[in-house]
Design a protein around this motif. Structure first.
Motif, PDB file in Angstrom:
ATOM      1  N   THR A 145       8.320   1.468  -7.522  1.00 39.67           N
ATOM      2  CA  THR A 145       7.351   0.487  -8.017  1.00 39.67           C
ATOM      3  C   THR A 145       7.984  -0.647  -8.810  1.00 39.67           C
ATOM      4  N   GLU A 146       9.273  -0.555  -9.136  1.00 38.34           N
ATOM      5  CA  GLU A 146       9.901  -1.578  -9.972  1.00 38.34           C
ATOM      6  C   GLU A 146       9.833  -2.962  -9.346  1.00 38.34           C
ATOM      7  N   TYR A 147       9.870  -3.030  -8.023  1.00 43.67           N
ATOM      8  CA  TYR A 147       9.821  -4.332  -7.340  1.00 43.67           C
ATOM      9  C   TYR A 147       8.510  -5.047  -7.644  1.00 43.67           C
ATOM     10  N   PHE A 148       7.403  -4.336  -7.517  1.00 46.51           N
ATOM     11  CA  PHE A 148       6.098  -4.972  -7.730  1.00 46.51           C
ATOM     12  C   PHE A 148       5.742  -5.087  -9.205  1.00 46.51           C
ATOM     13  N   LEU A 183       0.819  -1.214   0.000  1.00 48.59           N
ATOM     14  CA  LEU A 183       0.000   0.000   0.000  1.00 48.59           C
ATOM     15  C   LEU A 183       0.854   1.267   0.000  1.00 48.59           C
ATOM     16  N   ILE A 184       1.928   1.260   0.787  1.00 44.39           N
ATOM     17  CA  ILE A 184       2.790   2.443   0.856  1.00 44.39           C
ATOM     18  C   ILE A 184       3.432   2.710  -0.496  1.00 44.39           C
ATOM     19  N   ILE A 185       3.918   1.651  -1.148  1.00 43.90           N
ATOM     20  CA  ILE A 185       4.569   1.820  -2.450  1.00 43.90           C
ATOM     21  C   ILE A 185       3.545   2.184  -3.523  1.00 43.90           C
ATOM     22  N   TRP A 186       2.367   1.554  -3.477  1.00 46.69           N
ATOM     23  CA  TRP A 186       1.320   1.836  -4.462  1.00 46.69           C
ATOM     24  C   TRP A 186       0.827   3.279  -4.347  1.00 46.69           C
ATOM     25  N   SER A 187       0.630   3.748  -3.116  1.00 46.76           N
ATOM     26  CA  SER A 187       0.126   5.111  -2.936  1.00 46.76           C
ATOM     27  C   SER A 187       1.170   6.155  -3.347  1.00 46.76           C
TER      28      SER A 187
END
Length: 397
Positions: A282-285, A271-275
């Motif tokens: 975001t490269e990880y996901f 959620l923290i990275i998405w927001s």
């Protein structure tokens, strides 16, 4: 069956046999996989890390539970202390430390962008992080991590043996006094270890939750193994003296805590990275959303959280050893999927297949782990009456 006529557990021999079979099968599959990959050493290094990470997690988890037990000295820990000590022994830690040496030396330039001079030369971010992310300091930290963990395992095991031999209470007091201090150090080291070994493969990306997330998964693995052993050996000596509804309920509750913490940290990180929605974060996901990796990640929501969560909410599931062992087996299996999702998309984001080489290296490391575990488990009694608090645990049963 009465306690006097109950058979004696041969769980250590079972692990040795299983380890030997896994090792042989793993070598065959790994050789076949290397042949299919045309002798590609990069493919070998990727599969090598996948296998190493899962079984290293189990080792670190057992060490963490050893320290936790000596710190809080709950009744649930005394009957299963030997399992924790054997899984997280100094020999296991030294062995897995040595097995990671090729990664930090031979394969580092191809696995870690910060260890490749050509990439560092054209990347200002890697240059900025060079004070921490460089091979010399990385190697030094690697030595410190495993030296500290092996020392903890050896020190607490020796103090336990001294109490068993002498019955002197000062040894458990030493363990309890230092347990809190060393548990904090363990958490700090674990956080840095996984940040270095895995997260730094994405040097532009970082997560403050990553190390603790991996630690929770490791502890969950150790509890799942404990549940399997207790559940399958409950009617055999000496576990038939201690396995009771209160003990299996405690182990089940600990697994439930682990499941909830894993879900909490997984969701929080996402959620923290998405927001934030920043390209470097975001490269990880993104790598784990392509093709079938995205399906695997989505399936982990029910497989790794909802199903075991609902099972472990049931009091009956936790009271009956056989049912608890089934849940333990299930958690061990889904943890394999989770580790695959964490590790493998780093190098093959567009291909979600676990090939022969991946399976072979997983079994090779698993076979070695089981052999060491069975050997360590056979070196001392599973239960000993010289530990005064163990008597309390038996009476509590």
């Amino acid at each position: 069956m009465s306690e006097n006529t109950a058979p004696t557990t041969r769980i250590n021999a079972s692990f040795v046999k299983a380890g030997g079979a896994m090792l042989i099968l793993g070598v065959v599959l790994a050789l076949a996989g290397i042949g299919m990959a045309g002798g590609d050493m990069k493919a070998l290094s990727h599969s090598y890390i996948f296998g190493w990470v899962f079984w290293a997690c189990l080792t670190f988890g057992c060490l963490g539970l050893t320290l936790l037990h000596h710190t809080c000295r709950g009744h649930w820990g005394f009957p299963v202390l030997r399992i924790f000590e054997s899984g997280g022994s100094a020999i296991n830690l030294a062995f897995f430390g040595l097995l990671f040496l090729p990664v930090v030396t031979l394969w580092a330039p191809s696995l870690y962008p910060w260890a490749n001079p050509a990439e560092v030369a054209v990347d200002p971010i890697l240059q900025h992080k060079a004070g921490y992310l460089n091979q010399g300091f990385f190697l030094a930290r690697y030595v410190v991590y495993f030296a500290a963990f092996a020392f903890f395992a050896w020190r607490y095991k020796s103090w336990t043996e001294l109490e068993e031999k002498t019955g002197d209470e000062k040894w458990w007091k030493k363990r309890q006094y230092w347990g809190g201090v060393h548990t904090v150090i363990y958490v700090v080291i674990t956080n840095f270890l996984w940040t270095d070994f895995l997260m730094s493969m994405y040097p532009h990306w970082y997560s403050t939750i990553y190390g603790v997330w991996m630690m929770v998964g490791s502890v969950l693995l150790a509890f799942a193994l404990t549940a399997v052993i207790l559940g399958t050996q409950a009617k055999k000596k000496p576990y038939n003296e201690v396995v009771s509804p209160w003990l299996t309920k405690d182990i089940g509750n600990w697994m439930l805590v682990g499941i909830m913490l894993w879900a909490y940290f997984s969701l929080s990180q996402y959620l923290i990275i998405w927001s934030g929605n920043l390209p470097e974060f975001t490269e990880y996901f993104i790598a784990r959303a392509k093709n079938y990796w995205g399906w695997l990640g989505t399936s982990l929501i029910p497989l790794h959280f909802f199903i075991p969560f609902l099972l472990l909410l049931s009091p009956r599931m936790k009271r009956e050893p056989g049912r608890l062992a089934t849940v333990g087996f299930y958690i061990l299996a889904v943890r394999v999927l989770d580790v695959a999702y964490v590790v493998l998309p780093t190098w093959k984001p567009g291909v979600a297949n676990v090939n022969l080489l991946d399976a072979g290296m997983f079994l090779v490391f698993g076979g070695a782990w089981c052999l060491l575990f069975g050997w360590q488990l056979a070196k001392a009694p599973l239960l000993t009456s010289r530990l005064p608090r163990l008597k309390e645990a038996i009476e509590h049963a």
